[in-house]
Design a protein around this motif. Structure first.
Motif, mmCIF file in Angstrom:
data_model
loop_
_atom_site.group_PDB
_atom_site.id
_atom_site.type_symbol
_atom_site.label_atom_id
_atom_site.label_comp_id
_atom_site.label_asym_id
_atom_site.label_seq_id
_atom_site.Cartn_x
_atom_site.Cartn_y
_atom_site.Cartn_z
ATOM 1 N N ASP A 222 -47.090 17.942 34.937
ATOM 2 C CA ASP A 222 -47.829 16.700 35.143
ATOM 3 C C ASP A 222 -47.065 15.794 36.088
ATOM 4 N N THR A 223 -47.724 15.377 37.158
ATOM 5 C CA THR A 223 -47.165 14.331 38.003
ATOM 6 C C THR A 223 -47.709 13.009 37.499
ATOM 7 N N LEU A 224 -46.813 12.150 37.067
ATOM 8 C CA LEU A 224 -47.213 10.922 36.403
ATOM 9 C C LEU A 224 -47.422 9.772 37.374
ATOM 10 N N LYS A 225 -46.701 9.815 38.500
ATOM 11 C CA LYS A 225 -46.892 8.787 39.519
ATOM 12 C C LYS A 225 -46.257 9.255 40.820
ATOM 13 N N GLY A 226 -46.609 8.580 41.895
ATOM 14 C CA GLY A 226 -46.031 8.897 43.190
ATOM 15 C C GLY A 226 -47.079 8.912 44.287
ATOM 16 N N PHE A 227 -46.688 8.484 45.488
ATOM 17 C CA PHE A 227 -47.621 8.508 46.619
ATOM 18 C C PHE A 227 -47.106 9.352 47.777
ATOM 19 N N ASN A 228 -45.849 9.765 47.729
ATOM 20 C CA ASN A 228 -45.298 10.622 48.780
ATOM 21 C C ASN A 228 -45.374 12.066 48.294
ATOM 22 N N ALA A 229 -46.138 12.905 48.994
ATOM 23 C CA ALA A 229 -46.379 14.278 48.533
ATOM 24 C C ALA A 229 -45.090 15.097 48.466
ATOM 25 N N HIS A 230 -44.170 14.871 49.404
ATOM 26 C CA HIS A 230 -42.891 15.568 49.367
ATOM 27 C C HIS A 230 -42.138 15.211 48.088
ATOM 28 N N HIS A 231 -42.125 13.929 47.757
ATOM 29 C CA HIS A 231 -41.466 13.484 46.536
ATOM 30 C C HIS A 231 -42.140 14.070 45.304
ATOM 31 N N GLN A 232 -43.482 14.103 45.311
ATOM 32 C CA GLN A 232 -44.204 14.686 44.185
ATOM 33 C C GLN A 232 -43.764 16.132 43.959
ATOM 34 N N ALA A 233 -43.766 16.917 45.027
ATOM 35 C CA ALA A 233 -43.403 18.332 44.913
ATOM 36 C C ALA A 233 -41.961 18.493 44.455
ATOM 37 N N GLU A 234 -41.085 17.698 45.004
ATOM 38 C CA GLU A 234 -39.673 17.854 44.665
ATOM 39 C C GLU A 234 -39.399 17.495 43.210
ATOM 40 N N THR A 235 -40.079 16.466 42.688
ATOM 41 C CA THR A 235 -39.888 16.143 41.273
ATOM 42 C C THR A 235 -40.399 17.275 40.389
ATOM 43 N N ILE A 236 -41.479 17.926 40.784
ATOM 44 C CA ILE A 236 -42.010 19.052 40.006
ATOM 45 C C ILE A 236 -40.997 20.181 39.938
ATOM 46 N N PHE A 237 -40.451 20.572 41.069
ATOM 47 C CA PHE A 237 -39.564 21.734 41.089
ATOM 48 C C PHE A 237 -38.204 21.430 40.462
ATOM 49 N N LYS A 238 -37.723 20.212 40.619
ATOM 50 C CA LYS A 238 -36.485 19.844 39.937
ATOM 51 C C LYS A 238 -36.695 19.852 38.423
ATOM 52 N N ALA A 239 -37.803 19.292 37.970
ATOM 53 C CA ALA A 239 -38.100 19.279 36.540
ATOM 54 C C ALA A 239 -38.336 20.694 36.016
ATOM 55 N N PHE A 240 -38.958 21.532 36.817
ATOM 56 C CA PHE A 240 -39.160 22.936 36.448
ATOM 57 C C PHE A 240 -37.814 23.621 36.232
ATOM 58 N N GLY A 241 -36.890 23.405 37.134
ATOM 59 C CA GLY A 241 -35.555 23.982 36.986
ATOM 60 C C GLY A 241 -34.856 23.490 35.731
ATOM 61 N N ARG A 242 -34.918 22.186 35.487
ATOM 62 C CA ARG A 242 -34.266 21.619 34.305
ATOM 63 C C ARG A 242 -34.900 22.133 33.011
ATOM 64 N N ALA A 243 -36.219 22.233 32.991
ATOM 65 C CA ALA A 243 -36.905 22.727 31.798
ATOM 66 C C ALA A 243 -36.563 24.193 31.540
ATOM 67 N N LEU A 244 -36.513 24.994 32.602
ATOM 68 C CA LEU A 244 -36.114 26.397 32.464
ATOM 69 C C LEU A 244 -34.699 26.497 31.899
ATOM 70 N N ARG A 245 -33.813 25.679 32.430
ATOM 71 C CA ARG A 245 -32.415 25.698 31.973
ATOM 72 C C ARG A 245 -32.321 25.403 30.486
ATOM 73 N N MET A 246 -33.047 24.394 30.029
ATOM 74 C CA MET A 246 -33.023 24.025 28.618
ATOM 75 C C MET A 246 -33.600 25.136 27.742
ATOM 76 N N ALA A 247 -34.745 25.680 28.135
ATOM 77 C CA ALA A 247 -35.430 26.683 27.314
ATOM 78 C C ALA A 247 -34.657 27.988 27.226
ATOM 79 N N ALA A 248 -34.014 28.383 28.312
ATOM 80 C CA ALA A 248 -33.311 29.667 28.363
ATOM 81 C C ALA A 248 -31.892 29.595 27.828
ATOM 82 N N ALA A 249 -31.403 28.382 27.556
ATOM 83 C CA ALA A 249 -30.023 28.224 27.106
ATOM 84 C C ALA A 249 -29.805 28.875 25.745
ATOM 85 N N GLU A 250 -28.582 29.324 25.528
ATOM 86 C CA GLU A 250 -28.212 29.918 24.258
ATOM 87 C C GLU A 250 -28.025 28.825 23.210
#
Length: 197
Positions: free
Chosen positions: A154-182
């Motif tokens: 979910d993109t909650l706010k933002g008007f710059n498309a580059h920023h929108q995409a980058e927040t998605i992929f950074k959050a995706f990485g962080r969420a993966l890290r948390m879920a896959a952690a031992e």
């Protein structure tokens, strides 16, 4: 846990792709997809997910980026599915909120064994440079289908498309890290009351 590393190859008439993934890496991306903006996003996943990604991609970019982006999502999903193994001893769930200036995105993931994508994102531009923003959905759909995860973006706010995409992929990485952690308290146990995932 043993080493959580997987190498997956996909060879079709449209793309030839190889991905090596180390879930317990140092946050490095090696190789290029041929789609520069996608490489920028994958670099975010590697760095913020603390995984190592080594990719080799030959796609039919003379047609457009669609097959390359989708098939890389598929191959990456397969690599995650293999590297995560039977899921014993992991946290299973992960989430992250990531801001970038005016943009804010939330990503939540469950290594559930079931493919599901909910993507509530309205990009403010149809393209970022030459990258078609519709292809992000194709990438993530390919990923969830083959990683066998439930993924909410979910993109909650933002008007710059580059920023929108980058927040998605950074959050995706962080969420993966948390879920896959031992999870030391879950060592050897499956994070499910059903007894299987």
């Amino acid at each position: 846990m043993s080493e959580r590393i997987a190498t997956v190859s996909r060879d079709t008439k449209e793309t030839q792709i190889s991905v090596t993934l180390n879930l317990d890496g140092e946050g490095n991306l090696k190789g290029e997809s041929g789609v520069p903006f996608l490489d920028h996003m994958l670099d975010q996943v590697a760095r913020h997910g603390m995984v190592d990604l080594d990719i080799s991609v030959n796609g039919d970019l003379h047609i457009d980026d669609h097959h390359t982006v989708e098939d890389l999502g598929i191959t990456l999903g397969q690599a995650f599915n293999q590297a995560i193994g039977d899921k014993r001893g992991i946290y299973r769930y992960g989430h992250a909120y990531v801001p970038l200036d005016e943009a804010l995105s939330r990503v939540v993931i469950d290594f559930s064994g079931r493919a599901g994508l909910s993507m509530n994102v309205e990009f403010t531009r149809a393209t970022i440079g030459r990258f078609d923003t519709q292809l992000f959905w194709e990438f993530f759909q390919g990923f969830v289908n083959h990683a066998q995860v439930t993924l909410h973006i979910d993109t909650l706010k933002g008007f710059n498309a580059h920023h929108q995409a980058e927040t998605i992929f950074k959050a995706f990485g962080r969420a993966l890290r948390m879920a896959a952690a031992e999870d030391p308290r879950m060592a050897g146990k499956l994070p499910s009351t059903k007894g299987s995932l």
